[in-house]
Design an enzyme around this catalytic site. Structure first.
Site, short mmCIF file in Angstrom:
data_model
loop_
_atom_site.label_atom_id
_atom_site.label_comp_id
_atom_site.label_asym_id
_atom_site.label_seq_id
_atom_site.Cartn_x
_atom_site.Cartn_y
_atom_site.Cartn_z
N ASP A 196 0.81 -1.21 0.00
CA ASP A 196 0.00 0.00 0.00
C ASP A 196 0.85 1.27 0.00
OD1 ASP A 196 -2.40 -1.47 0.13
OD2 ASP A 196 -2.22 -1.65 2.31
N TYR A 226 6.74 -10.06 6.59
CA TYR A 226 6.61 -8.62 6.77
C TYR A 226 7.14 -8.22 8.14
CZ TYR A 226 3.37 -8.30 2.78
OH TYR A 226 2.80 -8.35 1.53
#
Length: 246
Positions: A52, A110
């Site tokens: 994002d 992540y």
């Protein structure tokens, strides 16, 4: 035609995410434009993760097919010549024709960074969430343990397409003392993540660290399948795609 795999690192601060968008500066857009300059033709580029706006990466993976005589290993330096300085190719290689950056992935890793302290160092401002209050890391680890395994993660997704069931293989919380304060790295490894799921999971763990929720509340949050029950979606700048495993 050769199938070329690239490992990409980027600072997402100046970009509206990875995937291409109309009238918006994106990481994929810069990669495709640079490849066109290098190859003299348009090529289709596949990305492993649609990070994002503001999210960073040190292990994004892309692949594309081309008929160039250039050796696959030469793309590293050649493409870096055309790319902006905040996007770098770390590795390039020719790979099996069936390889697809997204669909061949087995799992992804992540890291969400949280800086705890009165003042955040200037060099961390674009890469970590700033929390002034002291976080209870043992409570965060207990909450993290409730999130590992196979679950319906509807409570942690802003948008759901298809099944909300995912497998989180591990969540680790690493403490790194700084000259002032400390940096916490929330590390997630899973077979896939829903839209903004990692940032919502991180928000929930921060809530546990601030004692806004109890670790045992996590089971009820999962069971509720209600986004309003979990922690808030933390800002994108603290998140980094670390690695895609194949």
């Amino acid at each position: 035609m050769k199938n070329v795999k690239l490992v990409i690192m980027y600072d997402g601060t100046s970009y509206f995410g990875f995937a291409e968008q109309k009238n918006a500066k994106t990481v994929m857009g810069e990669i495709r434009r640079s490849l066109k300059k290098l190859l003299g033709e348009e090529v289709k580029v596949n990305g492993a993760s649609r990070t994002d706006r503001g999210v960073h990466a040190i292990g994004q993976v892309v692949n594309f097919k081309c008929a160039s005589r250039m050796g696959a290993g030469e793309f590293l330096n050649a493409l870096n010549f055309y790319l902006p300085k905040d996007i770098r190719v770390l590795d390039s290689e020719e790979i099996d024709d069936s390889f697809h950056a997204r669909f061949s992935a087995k799992n992804k890793e992540y890291c969400y960074s949280v800086f705890e302290g009165k003042e955040i160092p200037y060099f961390l401002r674009s890469f970590a969430l700033h929390v002034k209050r002291k976080l209870d890391v043992p409570l965060m680890k207990l909450a993290a343990g409730k999130l590992t395994g196979e679950h319906d993660f509807s409570s942690f997704a802003q948008e759901i397409k298809g099944s909300p069931v995912r497998v989180i293989e591990s969540i680790e919380i690493e403490e790194k003392p700084q000259f002032v304060g400390r940096l916490l790295e929330l590390k997630f490894k899973g077979n896939g993540f829903l839209y903004k799921m990692v940032r919502a999971l991180s928000g929930t763990l921060v809530d546990a660290g601030l004692k806004k929720i109890k670790p045992n509340d996590v089971a009820e949050i999962l069971e509720a399948r209600d986004r309003k029950r979990a922690g808030k979606t933390l800002p994108g700048h603290g998140l980094c795609l670390v690695k895609v495993n194949y």
